[in-house]
Write a protein that holds these residues in place. Structure first.
Motif, mmCIF file in Angstrom:
data_model
loop_
_atom_site.group_PDB
_atom_site.id
_atom_site.type_symbol
_atom_site.label_atom_id
_atom_site.label_comp_id
_atom_site.label_asym_id
_atom_site.label_seq_id
_atom_site.Cartn_x
_atom_site.Cartn_y
_atom_site.Cartn_z
ATOM 1 N N ARG A 183 -26.419 1.426 13.387
ATOM 2 C CA ARG A 183 -27.325 0.650 12.537
ATOM 3 C C ARG A 183 -26.876 0.686 11.067
ATOM 4 N N GLN A 184 -25.606 0.440 10.872
ATOM 5 C CA GLN A 184 -25.022 0.540 9.536
ATOM 6 C C GLN A 184 -25.456 -0.605 8.623
ATOM 7 N N ALA A 185 -25.770 -1.750 9.210
ATOM 8 C CA ALA A 185 -26.166 -2.906 8.408
ATOM 9 C C ALA A 185 -27.265 -3.675 9.126
ATOM 10 N N PHE A 186 -28.086 -4.344 8.327
ATOM 11 C CA PHE A 186 -29.042 -5.294 8.893
ATOM 12 C C PHE A 186 -28.625 -6.660 8.412
ATOM 13 N N VAL A 187 -28.059 -7.450 9.318
ATOM 14 C CA VAL A 187 -27.462 -8.725 8.951
ATOM 15 C C VAL A 187 -27.622 -9.690 10.121
ATOM 16 N N ASP A 188 -27.670 -10.961 9.816
ATOM 17 C CA ASP A 188 -27.869 -11.976 10.860
ATOM 18 C C ASP A 188 -29.148 -11.716 11.644
ATOM 19 N N GLY A 189 -30.133 -11.114 10.977
ATOM 20 C CA GLY A 189 -31.424 -10.879 11.599
ATOM 21 C C GLY A 189 -31.487 -9.717 12.561
ATOM 22 N N LYS A 190 -30.495 -8.819 12.525
ATOM 23 C CA LYS A 190 -30.512 -7.691 13.454
ATOM 24 C C LYS A 190 -29.746 -6.510 12.867
ATOM 25 N N SER A 191 -29.996 -5.334 13.437
ATOM 26 C CA SER A 191 -29.232 -4.152 13.048
ATOM 27 C C SER A 191 -27.874 -4.182 13.734
ATOM 28 N N VAL A 192 -26.840 -3.814 13.000
ATOM 29 C CA VAL A 192 -25.468 -3.894 13.502
ATOM 30 C C VAL A 192 -24.780 -2.550 13.316
ATOM 31 N N ASP A 193 -24.139 -2.060 14.365
ATOM 32 C CA ASP A 193 -23.284 -0.875 14.263
ATOM 33 C C ASP A 193 -21.927 -1.293 13.716
ATOM 34 N N GLU A 194 -21.275 -0.353 13.059
ATOM 35 C CA GLU A 194 -19.887 -0.581 12.624
ATOM 36 C C GLU A 194 -19.000 0.494 13.227
ATOM 37 N N LEU A 195 -17.808 0.072 13.631
ATOM 38 C CA LEU A 195 -16.824 0.987 14.189
ATOM 39 C C LEU A 195 -15.811 1.355 13.113
ATOM 40 N N LEU A 196 -15.449 2.620 13.082
ATOM 41 C CA LEU A 196 -14.442 3.122 12.146
ATOM 42 C C LEU A 196 -13.071 3.147 12.815
ATOM 43 N N TYR A 197 -12.065 2.686 12.074
ATOM 44 C CA TYR A 197 -10.679 2.732 12.547
ATOM 45 C C TYR A 197 -9.806 3.295 11.441
ATOM 46 N N GLU A 198 -8.706 3.945 11.828
ATOM 47 C CA GLU A 198 -7.764 4.465 10.847
ATOM 48 C C GLU A 198 -6.335 4.241 11.339
ATOM 49 N N VAL A 199 -5.415 4.160 10.384
ATOM 50 C CA VAL A 199 -4.001 4.091 10.705
ATOM 51 C C VAL A 199 -3.243 4.846 9.627
ATOM 52 N N ALA A 220 0.829 -1.199 0.000
ATOM 53 C CA ALA A 220 0.000 0.000 0.000
ATOM 54 C C ALA A 220 0.870 1.259 0.000
ATOM 55 N N ARG A 221 1.926 1.257 0.800
ATOM 56 C CA ARG A 221 2.835 2.396 0.797
ATOM 57 C C ARG A 221 3.447 2.592 -0.589
ATOM 58 N N ALA A 222 3.877 1.502 -1.197
ATOM 59 C CA ALA A 222 4.495 1.584 -2.525
ATOM 60 C C ALA A 222 3.506 2.097 -3.570
ATOM 61 N N ALA A 223 2.217 1.859 -3.337
ATOM 62 C CA ALA A 223 1.191 2.319 -4.275
ATOM 63 C C ALA A 223 0.780 3.766 -4.026
ATOM 64 N N GLY A 224 1.377 4.406 -3.017
ATOM 65 C CA GLY A 224 1.099 5.816 -2.761
ATOM 66 C C GLY A 224 0.091 6.084 -1.664
ATOM 67 N N TYR A 225 -0.298 5.055 -0.920
ATOM 68 C CA TYR A 225 -1.241 5.262 0.179
ATOM 69 C C TYR A 225 -0.483 5.615 1.456
ATOM 70 N N THR A 226 -1.030 6.558 2.194
ATOM 71 C CA THR A 226 -0.441 6.914 3.479
ATOM 72 C C THR A 226 -1.431 6.735 4.633
ATOM 73 N N LYS A 227 -2.641 6.304 4.314
ATOM 74 C CA LYS A 227 -3.648 6.112 5.358
ATOM 75 C C LYS A 227 -4.562 4.956 4.964
ATOM 76 N N LEU A 228 -4.916 4.110 5.942
ATOM 77 C CA LEU A 228 -5.864 3.023 5.741
ATOM 78 C C LEU A 228 -7.050 3.227 6.670
ATOM 79 N N VAL A 229 -8.225 2.922 6.160
ATOM 80 C CA VAL A 229 -9.460 3.026 6.929
ATOM 81 C C VAL A 229 -10.164 1.676 6.888
#
Length: 244
Positions: free
Chosen positions: A225-241, A189-198
């Motif tokens: 409530r980002q997704a409705f999966v496995d029969g329920k609403s699911v939150d998603e957490l955002l991470y970055e590096v 990813a660095r070689a491809a010009g990326y400096t941040k991953l999400v």
């Protein structure tokens, strides 16, 4: 006799229709000859009753390989050294098998459906430019994969940002495969010009959260409530590096 000669007896099983079709395809047998061959074998139920492990082979070869790998791991036998390389179209069955096994576990991904090898090949063909998917092989078995893709293709202002994901088959989690993949993938990813991953992680998947924080990712938000999966609403957490 088999039990006396072997440490364990493993039996493979699939439907009679599949057995007949496979004999005809692999051995060139006529339908009548294939039926005669099966009639001379021990009945499946009798074989299963004598087995230490019965492996369902009704799915793709790569799915069977993951089941064999699971049995191998349960016996605490040594694994081949991992080999990491970019995916090829011929690996589509293997990456689909890994993804599908994780979908069937439940609680790990928001994919919400399984994929055929043909659908996986179509996905690989259509990956955007500046994307990469690396697989990790144990012997000839695809045991996991990791990918990154441009976070946004509609603007050049986020040229430096990629979204990422990691998928490791359950039997071999916790053995350093994800970290080994990350060393290779993040360097690319660095070689491809990326400096941040999400990344986004299910809020009810603490193992994934621990994995990514162990790689240096920091939490930066929550999508309710980002997704409705496995029969329920699911939150998603955002991470970055940051890769700099």
């Amino acid at each position: 006799i088999s039990r006396a000669l072997c440490d364990q007896v493993w039996v493979t099983a699939c439907s009679r229709r599949q057995q007949l079709a496979r004999l005809r395809a692999s051995r060139g047998m006529s339908a009548a000859e294939a039926r005669r061959r099966l009639a001379r074998q021990m009945p499946p139920a009798q074989m299963a009753a004598q087995a230490h492990r019965v492996i369902d082979t009704s799915g793709a070869v790569a799915e069977t390989a993951l089941k064999v790998l699971a049995g191998w791991v349960e016996l605490d036998l040594p694994l081949p050294p991992p080999v990491i390389r970019p995916v090829a179209l011929t690996d589509a069955e293997g990456t689909a098998a890994v993804l599908n096994s994780i979908v069937r576990e439940g609680g790990r991904t928001i994919a919400g459906r399984t994929y055929t090898p043909a659908q996986e090949r179509a996905f690989l063909r259509k990956m955007p430019k500046r994307s990469l998917l690396n697989i990790v092989l144990l012997g000839k078995v695809v045991a996991g994969f990791q990918e990154y893709m441009p976070y946004a293709t509609y603007t050049s202002t986020m040229y430096h940002v990629a979204s990422a994901g990691t998928f490791i088959a359950a039997p071999v989690r916790g053995r350093g495969l994800g970290h080994a993949l990350s060393t290779v993938t993040w360097a690319a990813a660095r070689a491809a010009g990326y400096t941040k991953l999400v990344i986004t992680v299910r809020a009810d998947n603490p193992e994934a959260q621990a994995f990514y924080t162990g790689l240096g990712f920091q939490p930066c938000g929550r999508l309710a409530r980002q997704a409705f999966v496995d029969g329920k609403s699911v939150d998603e957490l955002l991470y970055e590096v940051f890769l700099e």
